[in-house]
Design a protein around this motif. Structure first.
Motif, PDB file in Angstrom:
ATOM      1  N   PHE A 186       7.062   4.490  11.026  1.00 44.76           N
ATOM      2  CA  PHE A 186       7.477   4.700   9.615  1.00 44.76           C
ATOM      3  C   PHE A 186       7.137   3.601   8.742  1.00 44.76           C
ATOM      4  N   GLY A 187       6.783   3.811   7.420  1.00 37.82           N
ATOM      5  CA  GLY A 187       7.250   2.816   6.182  1.00 37.82           C
ATOM      6  C   GLY A 187       5.789   1.777   6.329  1.00 37.82           C
ATOM      7  N   VAL A 188       4.772   1.924   6.861  1.00 36.29           N
ATOM      8  CA  VAL A 188       3.562   0.956   6.814  1.00 36.29           C
ATOM      9  C   VAL A 188       2.446   1.678   6.818  1.00 36.29           C
ATOM     10  N   ALA A 189       1.294   1.009   6.271  1.00 36.21           N
ATOM     11  CA  ALA A 189      -0.223   1.722   6.309  1.00 36.21           C
ATOM     12  C   ALA A 189      -0.996   0.914   7.356  1.00 36.21           C
ATOM     13  N   ASP A 190      -1.791   1.958   7.884  1.00 33.80           N
ATOM     14  CA  ASP A 190      -2.846   1.192   8.760  1.00 33.80           C
ATOM     15  C   ASP A 190      -3.582   0.394   7.996  1.00 33.80           C
ATOM     16  N   THR A 191      -4.296  -0.615   8.512  1.00 36.72           N
ATOM     17  CA  THR A 191      -5.172  -1.656   7.502  1.00 36.72           C
ATOM     18  C   THR A 191      -6.627  -1.663   8.177  1.00 36.72           C
TER      19      THR A 191
ATOM     20  N   PHE B  39      -1.910  14.319   1.425  1.00 27.07           N
ATOM     21  CA  PHE B  39      -2.252  13.363   2.419  1.00 27.07           C
ATOM     22  C   PHE B  39      -2.731  11.925   2.250  1.00 27.07           C
ATOM     23  N   ALA B  40      -1.997  11.379   1.887  1.00 28.66           N
ATOM     24  CA  ALA B  40      -2.251   9.811   1.138  1.00 28.66           C
ATOM     25  C   ALA B  40      -2.098   8.894   2.328  1.00 28.66           C
ATOM     26  N   VAL B  41      -3.218   7.994   2.388  1.00 26.88           N
ATOM     27  CA  VAL B  41      -3.225   7.037   3.540  1.00 26.88           C
ATOM     28  C   VAL B  41      -2.652   5.545   3.287  1.00 26.88           C
ATOM     29  N   GLY B  42      -2.331   5.419   2.031  1.00 28.04           N
ATOM     30  CA  GLY B  42      -2.294   3.974   1.601  1.00 28.04           C
ATOM     31  C   GLY B  42      -3.244   3.575   0.505  1.00 28.04           C
ATOM     32  N   GLY B  43      -2.624   2.848  -0.509  1.00 26.05           N
ATOM     33  CA  GLY B  43      -3.292   2.437  -1.579  1.00 26.05           C
ATOM     34  C   GLY B  43      -3.568   3.427  -2.731  1.00 26.05           C
ATOM     35  N   ASP B  44      -3.395   4.557  -2.221  1.00 28.46           N
ATOM     36  CA  ASP B  44      -3.551   5.839  -3.284  1.00 28.46           C
ATOM     37  C   ASP B  44      -2.968   5.716  -4.579  1.00 28.46           C
TER      38      ASP B  44
ATOM     39  N   LEU C  87       0.766  -1.209  -0.093  1.00 29.64           N
ATOM     40  CA  LEU C  87      -0.011  -0.018  -0.163  1.00 29.64           C
ATOM     41  C   LEU C  87       0.846   1.226  -0.086  1.00 29.64           C
ATOM     42  N   ILE C  88       2.089   1.083   0.379  1.00 30.62           N
ATOM     43  CA  ILE C  88       2.882   2.351   0.657  1.00 30.62           C
ATOM     44  C   ILE C  88       4.068   2.375  -0.227  1.00 30.62           C
ATOM     45  N   PRO C  89       4.385   3.361  -1.099  1.00 30.86           N
ATOM     46  CA  PRO C  89       5.464   3.597  -2.013  1.00 30.86           C
ATOM     47  C   PRO C  89       6.858   3.507  -1.198  1.00 30.86           C
ATOM     48  N   ASN C  90       6.955   4.169  -0.014  1.00 27.91           N
ATOM     49  CA  ASN C  90       8.286   4.597   0.769  1.00 27.91           C
ATOM     50  C   ASN C  90       9.218   5.066  -0.418  1.00 27.91           C
TER      51      ASN C  90
ATOM     52  N   SER D 249      -1.787   7.031   9.693  1.00 28.29           N
ATOM     53  CA  SER D 249      -0.737   6.811   8.961  1.00 28.29           C
ATOM     54  C   SER D 249      -0.895   7.384   7.586  1.00 28.29           C
ATOM     55  N   HIS D 250       0.108   8.021   7.168  1.00 31.50           N
ATOM     56  CA  HIS D 250       0.233   8.693   5.945  1.00 31.50           C
ATOM     57  C   HIS D 250       1.165   8.955   5.199  1.00 31.50           C
ATOM     58  N   TYR D 251       1.286   9.228   3.927  1.00 24.27           N
ATOM     59  CA  TYR D 251       2.504   9.794   3.462  1.00 24.27           C
ATOM     60  C   TYR D 251       2.083  11.074   2.452  1.00 24.27           C
ATOM     61  N   HIS D 252       3.273  11.705   1.939  1.00 17.17           N
ATOM     62  CA  HIS D 252       3.276  12.907   1.059  1.00 17.17           C
ATOM     63  C   HIS D 252       3.927  12.407  -0.107  1.00 17.17           C
TER      64      HIS D 252
END
Length: 225
Positions: free
Chosen positions: A84-89, A179-184, A14-17, A63-66
């Motif tokens: 850091f590094g993982v999404a909420d499920t 504000f991307a939360v994973g899977g975006d 779900l997360i690019p990192n 959890s989120h990323y830019h």
């Protein structure tokens, strides 16, 4: 001497990192006299980074990323854990924070006053277990994507800190944070991976201990875990 810890975080489902490592400058500003927001702003500004917010954190957050911009965060007061590094499920924050409803992997770091984090675009982060406990709140003027007014430094000098607070900054002229939360961005992680590194480190400038040295090569493993 600057104590730099770096973490290579591979992409998840779900997360690019990022191919660039997460950087943690532990205790860089541990001296309280160096943690005045207006002085931090001066350093950031001189290195080509824009101060955009000071948040007081609550018990937890999503959890989120830019996806398209790098970020620098400075701990001004209080303590917390940052994952850091993982999404909420699970959208339930209690479950995703304390109930194990998150992806496997990642890293959890105890954040203390004076710590600085340089977070590459795409790297997920979630702040929780903040102490002293408080209500999540934006302490700077505006909406968190820049500080309006003729004198940003004066606005920062007027902020009264309480609870666990961090200051956030982003490279100048690089757009606004999302504000991307994973899977975006599944199947399009390269958008985050290809964000150019900044010309200078937000605090270390041209020093090799900063991003100019640490992000000099694509050292990360970009295979999805």
């Amino acid at each position: 001497m600057v104590q730099v810890k770096k973490y290579h975080l591979p992409p998840t489902r779900l997360i690019p990192n990022s191919p660039y490592p997460l950087l943690h400058y532990k205790g860089l500003l541990s001296d309280p006299s160096k943690r005045r927001p207006e002085d931090i702003h001066d350093t950031l500004d001189g290195n080509g980074w824009e101060t955009q917010w000071i948040f007081r954190y609550g018990a937890t957050q999503a959890s989120h990323y830019h996806s398209r911009i790098h970020e620098a965060m400075v701990v001004l007061s209080g303590t917390a854990t940052i994952r850091f590094g993982v999404a909420d499920t699970d959208p339930d924050l209690d479950k995703s924070t304390w109930g194990g409803a998150c992806e496997e992997g990642g890293v959890e770091i105890a954040a203390a006053p004076g710590d600085v984090f340089v977070i590459p675009a795409g790297v997920a982060h979630k702040t929780y277990n903040a102490s002293p406990s408080a209500v999540f709140s934006l302490l700077t003027p505006g909406e968190g994507r820049g500080i309006p007014g003729p004198d940003v430094r004066e606005s920062l000098a007027g902020v009264r800190l309480s609870g666990f607070t961090m200051l956030g900054a982003y490279p100048k002229d690089c757009g606004s944070w999302d504000f991307a939360v994973g899977g975006d961005d599944v199947r399009n992680f390269e958008v985050s991976w290809n964000v150019p590194k900044s010309e200078k480190d937000p605090f270390l400038g041209n020093a090799p201990e900063g991003i100019l040295g640490q992000w000099g090569k694509n050292l990360g493993n970009m295979e999805v875990v």
